[in-house]
Design an enzyme around this catalytic site. Structure first.
Site, PDB file in Angstrom:
ATOM      1  N   ASP A  34     -77.244  82.311   7.020  1.00  0.00           N
ATOM      2  CA  ASP A  34     -77.002  83.325   7.639  1.00  0.00           C
ATOM      3  C   ASP A  34     -75.665  82.929   8.323  1.00  0.00           C
ATOM      4  O   ASP A  34     -75.432  84.339   9.373  1.00  0.00           O
ATOM      5  CB  ASP A  34     -78.103  83.986   8.805  1.00  0.00           C
ATOM      6  N   GLU A  36     -74.940  80.790   9.722  1.00  0.00           N
ATOM      7  CA  GLU A  36     -74.507  80.058  10.876  1.00  0.00           C
ATOM      8  C   GLU A  36     -73.748  78.265  10.883  1.00  0.00           C
ATOM      9  O   GLU A  36     -73.929  78.247   9.832  1.00  0.00           O
ATOM     10  CB  GLU A  36     -75.678  79.695  12.234  1.00  0.00           C
ATOM     11  N   ARG A  91     -50.309  84.568  19.254  1.00  0.00           N
ATOM     12  CA  ARG A  91     -49.445  85.744  19.229  1.00  0.00           C
ATOM     13  C   ARG A  91     -50.020  86.816  20.512  1.00  0.00           C
ATOM     14  O   ARG A  91     -48.814  87.572  20.012  1.00  0.00           O
ATOM     15  CB  ARG A  91     -50.032  86.560  17.642  1.00  0.00           C
ATOM     16  N   GLN A  92     -50.920  87.107  20.522  1.00  0.00           N
ATOM     17  CA  GLN A  92     -51.346  87.896  21.660  1.00  0.00           C
ATOM     18  C   GLN A  92     -51.518  87.273  22.656  1.00  0.00           C
ATOM     19  O   GLN A  92     -52.183  86.019  23.916  1.00  0.00           O
ATOM     20  CB  GLN A  92     -52.716  88.370  21.798  1.00  0.00           C
ATOM     21  N   HIS A 124     -46.889  79.962  19.476  1.00  0.00           N
ATOM     22  CA  HIS A 124     -45.472  81.426  19.169  1.00  0.00           C
ATOM     23  C   HIS A 124     -45.107  80.895  20.603  1.00  0.00           C
ATOM     24  O   HIS A 124     -43.490  81.600  19.933  1.00  0.00           O
ATOM     25  CB  HIS A 124     -46.764  82.287  18.732  1.00  0.00           C
ATOM     26  N   ASP A 162     -34.471  86.013  13.415  1.00  0.00           N
ATOM     27  CA  ASP A 162     -34.037  86.224  14.459  1.00  0.00           C
ATOM     28  C   ASP A 162     -33.516  85.827  15.473  1.00  0.00           C
ATOM     29  O   ASP A 162     -33.802  84.730  15.416  1.00  0.00           O
ATOM     30  CB  ASP A 162     -35.362  87.424  15.411  1.00  0.00           C
ATOM     31  N   LYS A 185     -33.174  91.019  13.293  1.00  0.00           N
ATOM     32  CA  LYS A 185     -34.178  91.006  12.888  1.00  0.00           C
ATOM     33  C   LYS A 185     -34.946  92.538  13.802  1.00  0.00           C
ATOM     34  O   LYS A 185     -34.766  91.758  15.085  1.00  0.00           O
ATOM     35  CB  LYS A 185     -35.935  90.467  12.713  1.00  0.00           C
ATOM     36  N   ARG A 187     -38.141  95.034  13.816  1.00  0.00           N
ATOM     37  CA  ARG A 187     -39.679  95.092  13.106  1.00  0.00           C
ATOM     38  C   ARG A 187     -39.823  97.188  12.757  1.00  0.00           C
ATOM     39  O   ARG A 187     -39.508  97.242  14.297  1.00  0.00           O
ATOM     40  CB  ARG A 187     -40.368  94.446  13.714  1.00  0.00           C
ATOM     41  N   ASP A 211     -38.761  78.580  10.052  1.00  0.00           N
ATOM     42  CA  ASP A 211     -38.973  80.037  11.571  1.00  0.00           C
ATOM     43  C   ASP A 211     -40.745  78.814  11.988  1.00  0.00           C
ATOM     44  O   ASP A 211     -41.029  77.777  10.996  1.00  0.00           O
ATOM     45  CB  ASP A 211     -39.704  80.931  10.547  1.00  0.00           C
TER      46      ASP A 211
HETATM   47  C1  R5P Z   1     -42.083  86.530  14.510  1.00  0.00           C
HETATM   48  O1  R5P Z   1     -41.823  86.784  16.059  1.00  0.00           O
HETATM   49  C2  R5P Z   1     -42.649  84.982  14.526  1.00  0.00           C
HETATM   50  O2  R5P Z   1     -41.595  84.345  14.622  1.00  0.00           O
HETATM   51  C3  R5P Z   1     -42.171  84.931  12.350  1.00  0.00           C
HETATM   52  O3  R5P Z   1     -41.094  85.445  12.435  1.00  0.00           O
HETATM   53  C4  R5P Z   1     -43.588  86.333  11.995  1.00  0.00           C
HETATM   54  O4  R5P Z   1     -44.602  86.065  12.392  1.00  0.00           O
HETATM   55  C5  R5P Z   1     -43.463  86.363  10.483  1.00  0.00           C
HETATM   56  O5  R5P Z   1     -44.041  87.282  10.445  1.00  0.00           O
HETATM   57  P1  R5P Z   1     -44.323  88.051   9.177  1.00  0.00           P
HETATM   58  O6  R5P Z   1     -44.142  86.792   7.615  1.00  0.00           O
HETATM   59  O7  R5P Z   1     -45.169  89.066   8.795  1.00  0.00           O
HETATM   60  O8  R5P Z   1     -42.812  88.357   8.902  1.00  0.00           O
END
Ligand code: R5P
Length: 285
Positions: A34, A36, A91-92, A124, A162, A185, A187, A211
């Site tokens: 299942d 687990e 990231r959150q 992050h 960025d 950068k 988004r 990065d």
């Molecule tokens: C953003 O703040 C992070 O440092 C990365 O630049 C980001 O997570 C990269 O995401 P992706 O590869 O989807 O562009």
């Protein structure tokens, strides 16, 4: 000291076992029909300091982590150090909209139970370490390793994609005695970013980009194209965590992107190891 490897970073766990001169524990981790998880440690660990290696990604691996720590407690292990090579949910790292879960804090407060120290790598946001309340949180950056790798490839200048990531470029570049700069950068949506021209001239130069995470790869692909359109001779990419979602690695291959990541997530392009950095920190701690 002994090392307990989960299933997310078995190669890294082996490397740690070697540089710590600490044996890998014999263990069984499997799944019931299942789905687990089941964990059993087959070696003695009573009173021993144990280094557990497991990322909090993907989701089901978090449960394995809980079970590994529980099994160690059952066997009366001594101090438990937890290495989270890739801390999923970082990231959150804040509540951006009222009512949201603060995911990074939720994970931190649960994985630290019964653990003395937690080692994380290029979170992050470094302030995530403040979400750990009981365990000592040790945050390491391997940007110097990325910088030295790029210098060996021949990079003459290092960029972050960025402005926010400029400290990464600085750290990487300083370790390699290279100049550094950032791109700008913006988004547009989850897969689309616009990279504005860099101020530093890159014409005829070999350029490195660093990065923390590569997810869809949109940031890196756009940054690389921008640098090439400004006359960069070659562009090399190095990042810490290679998530490579949405077929990112295949897209990189088809565009000829020269990319390397570390072994915080084991991928076909994990050419840089974080093992030495971790061993040093553990042995010093
Ligand atoms: C953003 O703040 C992070 O440092 C990365 O630049 C980001 O997570 C990269 O995401 P992706 O590869 O989807 O562009």
């Amino acid at each position: 000291m002994k090392v307990l490897s989960g299933t997310t970073n078995m190669l890294l766990a082996e490397r740690l076992s070697q540089c710590l001169n600490a044996p890998l524990l014999v263990r069984t981790i499997k799944r019931f029909p299942d789905s687990e998880a089941y964990v059993r440690i087959e070696d003695e660990v009573e009173g021993e300091r144990v280094v557990v290696v497991q990322s909090t990604y993907p989701d089901e691996r978090i449960v394995e982590l809980f079970l590994m720590v529980d099994a160690l407690k059952e066997l009366n292990a001594g101090e438990i150090d937890l290495i989270i090579p890739y801390f999923g949910y970082a990231r959150q790292d804040r509540v951006f909209l009222k009512g949201e879960a603060l995911s990074a804090r939720a994970i931190a407060r649960r994985v630290e139970v019964d653990v003395s120290r937690v080692y994380t790598i290029n979170l992050h946001k470094a302030y995530i370490t403040e979400y750990f309340e009981r365990a000592e949180a040790i945050h390491l950056s391997v940007m110097p390793e990325l910088g030295r790798y790029l210098a060996e490839k021949g990079a003459e200048v290092i960029f972050s994609p960025d402005k926010g990531a400029l400290p990464y470029a600085k750290e990487a570049a300083e370790a390699a005695s290279l100049p550094y700069d950032h791109l700008n950068k913006r988004r547009i949506d989850a897969e689309t970013v616009v990279i504005e021209p860099a101020e530093t001239s890159v014409a005829g130069m070999k350029v490195g980009i660093v990065d923390d995470i590569i997810a869809t790869g949109g940031t890196i692909r756009t940054a690389r194209r921008q640098l090439l359109s400004q006359g960069a001779k070659e562009v090399f990419v190095a990042a810490v965590h290679g998530l490579f979602t949405s077929g990112a690695l295949e897209k990189f291959r088809s565009e000829g992107v020269d990319v390397a990541v570390t072994d915080t997530i084991q991928t076909p392009v994990s050419r840089i190891s974080v093992a030495e950095r971790l061993c040093k920190a553990i042995l010093e701690g």
